[in-house]
Design an enzyme around this catalytic site. Structure first.
Site, short mmCIF file in Angstrom:
data_model
loop_
_atom_site.label_atom_id
_atom_site.label_comp_id
_atom_site.label_asym_id
_atom_site.label_seq_id
_atom_site.Cartn_x
_atom_site.Cartn_y
_atom_site.Cartn_z
N ARG A 162 0.88 -1.19 0.00
CA ARG A 162 0.00 0.00 0.00
C ARG A 162 0.90 1.22 0.00
O ARG A 162 1.75 1.37 0.89
CB ARG A 162 -0.90 0.01 1.24
CG ARG A 162 -1.58 1.35 1.44
CD ARG A 162 -2.66 1.33 2.48
NE ARG A 162 -3.83 0.62 1.98
CZ ARG A 162 -5.02 0.65 2.57
NH1 ARG A 162 -5.19 1.34 3.68
NH2 ARG A 162 -6.03 -0.01 2.05
N HIS A 170 -7.64 1.02 -6.16
CA HIS A 170 -7.76 0.09 -5.02
C HIS A 170 -8.42 -1.19 -5.54
O HIS A 170 -9.57 -1.49 -5.22
CB HIS A 170 -8.57 0.74 -3.90
CG HIS A 170 -8.47 0.05 -2.57
ND1 HIS A 170 -7.65 -1.04 -2.34
CD2 HIS A 170 -9.10 0.30 -1.39
CE1 HIS A 170 -7.77 -1.41 -1.07
NE2 HIS A 170 -8.65 -0.63 -0.48
N GLN A 186 -10.23 -3.96 -3.29
CA GLN A 186 -11.52 -3.55 -2.76
C GLN A 186 -12.65 -3.89 -3.74
O GLN A 186 -13.71 -4.39 -3.35
CB GLN A 186 -11.51 -2.03 -2.50
CG GLN A 186 -12.80 -1.52 -1.91
CD GLN A 186 -13.04 -2.07 -0.51
OE1 GLN A 186 -12.16 -1.98 0.34
NE2 GLN A 186 -14.20 -2.65 -0.27
N ASP A 219 -17.58 6.89 -0.59
CA ASP A 219 -16.32 6.73 0.14
C ASP A 219 -16.05 8.06 0.84
O ASP A 219 -16.74 9.07 0.59
CB ASP A 219 -15.19 6.37 -0.85
CG ASP A 219 -13.86 6.03 -0.17
OD1 ASP A 219 -13.84 5.85 1.07
OD2 ASP A 219 -12.83 5.95 -0.88
N CYS A 252 -16.30 1.23 1.16
CA CYS A 252 -15.12 0.41 1.42
C CYS A 252 -14.69 0.46 2.88
O CYS A 252 -13.98 -0.43 3.34
CB CYS A 252 -13.97 0.85 0.51
SG CYS A 252 -13.42 2.54 0.81
N ARG A 277 -13.15 -8.95 1.79
CA ARG A 277 -11.75 -8.61 1.47
C ARG A 277 -10.89 -9.84 1.71
O ARG A 277 -10.00 -10.17 0.93
CB ARG A 277 -11.26 -7.44 2.35
CG ARG A 277 -11.91 -6.10 2.06
CD ARG A 277 -11.50 -5.54 0.71
NE ARG A 277 -10.06 -5.40 0.58
CZ ARG A 277 -9.35 -4.39 1.06
NH1 ARG A 277 -9.94 -3.38 1.68
NH2 ARG A 277 -8.03 -4.33 0.91
N1 CP Z 1 -11.11 -0.44 2.76
C1 CP Z 1 -9.81 -0.47 3.14
O1 CP Z 1 -8.91 -0.69 2.32
O2 CP Z 1 -9.62 -0.28 4.46
P1 CP Z 1 -8.23 -0.07 5.23
O3 CP Z 1 -7.74 1.31 4.87
O4 CP Z 1 -8.60 -0.18 6.68
O5 CP Z 1 -7.27 -1.12 4.79
N1 NVA Z 2 -10.22 6.63 -0.70
C1 NVA Z 2 -9.74 6.16 0.57
C2 NVA Z 2 -9.88 4.68 0.65
C3 NVA Z 2 -9.45 4.07 1.96
C4 NVA Z 2 -9.57 2.59 1.99
C5 NVA Z 2 -8.29 6.58 0.74
O1 NVA Z 2 -7.51 6.45 -0.21
O2 NVA Z 2 -7.97 7.09 1.81
#
Ligand code: CP
Ligand code: NVA
Length: 308
Positions: A107, A134, A137, A225, A266, A294
């Site tokens: 990530r 993502h 997701q 989101d 998400c 997930r």
């Molecule tokens: N939805 C998601 O990716 O959550 P986290 O940021 O908690 O991993």
């Molecule tokens: N759009 C959000 C998703 C988190 C899972 C972010 O990137 O912070």
């Protein structure tokens, strides 16, 4: 060996096979404690590195549990604790990690980082979220929709809010899984044109409708989101909130969708900002199934990556 970098760069038949595999793996675990091993142990003897340059609850825990259920071991690494955060190149990091581990999940901020990791790693690399996409997701989201309502192909999905990374992957998903997508949000926060072009090139109808009440008419699924993503500057917070307030998912908006429409997010959610608690905890919401899935979807992704 396969990298799982994005929905639009993975063959649709592979995506479909992963969703089906995730479903069977989930069914096979019915009633078992979370820590119990799967009957099948495809990751026995394998080590997986989970690298985080941004915070995470779901991605971190679901990958970690998923690897262990399949018999493997994990190490969770924070980017800032690694030499990566102190000037070592991505390419060198990729080559070094490939000598120790069998798979890398990352990530990060820039999409180029995960792409460079994949280019130089000799083991599979999985995109666990970048500023731009993502994909894990959306695999869980498609699985969740189909569990509740059957095939997603031909359905109308509406995204209300910021055209962010999760939205881009959902639009890629529209192209690959054959659903239509309407985006509703302010023009300054439109999803990227490239994603829209991709979905349209695959035959999906992708529309932009500024009025959320019109956008959700006939929707089978409503998705939103957070209004401020992890990579967004906090100084833009107030401006974003002001622009996005009309796009909150609440009972009035859900009432305009189909009577059996589902709601997804998400997570993490900011209750009573992008979605009301009433919708989050209401009958249309499948947000916690999404979170659970997930785990199952990523187990299927990892098996596909390793060809197991
Ligand atoms: N939805 C998601 O990716 O959550 P986290 O940021 O908690 O991993
Ligand atoms: N759009 C959000 C998703 C988190 C899972 C972010 O990137 O912070």
């Amino acid at each position: 060996m396969n990298h799982f970098l994005d929905i639009h760069t993975t063959a649709p038949e592979d995506l479909r096979a992963m969703i089906d595999a995730a479903r069977s793996m989930k069914d096979a675990r019915t009633g078992r404690p979370k820590g119990a091993p799967d009957d099948d142990q495809p990751l026995a003897g394998r080590m997986v590195a989970l690298i985080f340059e941004k915070p995470s609850t779901r991605t971190r825990v679901s990958f970690d549990v998923g690897v262990r259920q399949m018999g493997g071991q994990t190490m969770v690494l924070s980017g800032s604790d690694m030499q990566l955060g102190h000037g070592e190149t991505i390419a060198d990091t990729a080559r070094v990690l490939s000598r120790y581990v069998d798979m890398i999940m990352m990530r990060t901020f820039e999409e180029a980082t995960v792409q460079e990791m994949a280019e130089y790693a000799s083991v599979p690399v999985i995109n666990g979220l970048t500023n731009r996409t993502h994909p894990c997701q959306i695999m869980a989201d498609v699985m969740t929709y189909e569990e509740h309502r059957g095939p997603i192909a031909g359905k109308k999905v509406v995204w209300s809010g910021d055209g962010n990374n999760v939205c881009a992957s959902l639009i890629h998903g529209a192209g690959q899984f054959g659903f239509d997508l309407t985006f509703t949000g302010p023009p300054t926060l439109d999803p990227e044109a490239e994603a829209i072009e991709f979905a349209r090139s695959k035959g999906s109808r992708v529309e932009i409708e500024r009025d959320p009440a019109i956008a959700v008419e006939g929707a089978d699924l409503v998705v939103t989101d957070t209004w401020v993503s992890m990579h967004d500057s906090q100084s833009a917070r107030e401006r974003r909130h002001n622009q996005l307030r009309p796009y909150q998912v609440n009972d009035a908006l859900m009432a305009r969708a189909k009577p059996d429409a589902l709601f997804m997010h998400c997570l993490p959610a900011h209750r009573d900002e992008e979605v009301t608690s009433k919708v989050m905890d209401g009958p249309a919401s499948v947000v916690f199934d999404e979170a659970e899935n997930r785990l199952h979807a990523q187990k299927a992704i990892m098996r596909w990556c390793l060809g197991l």
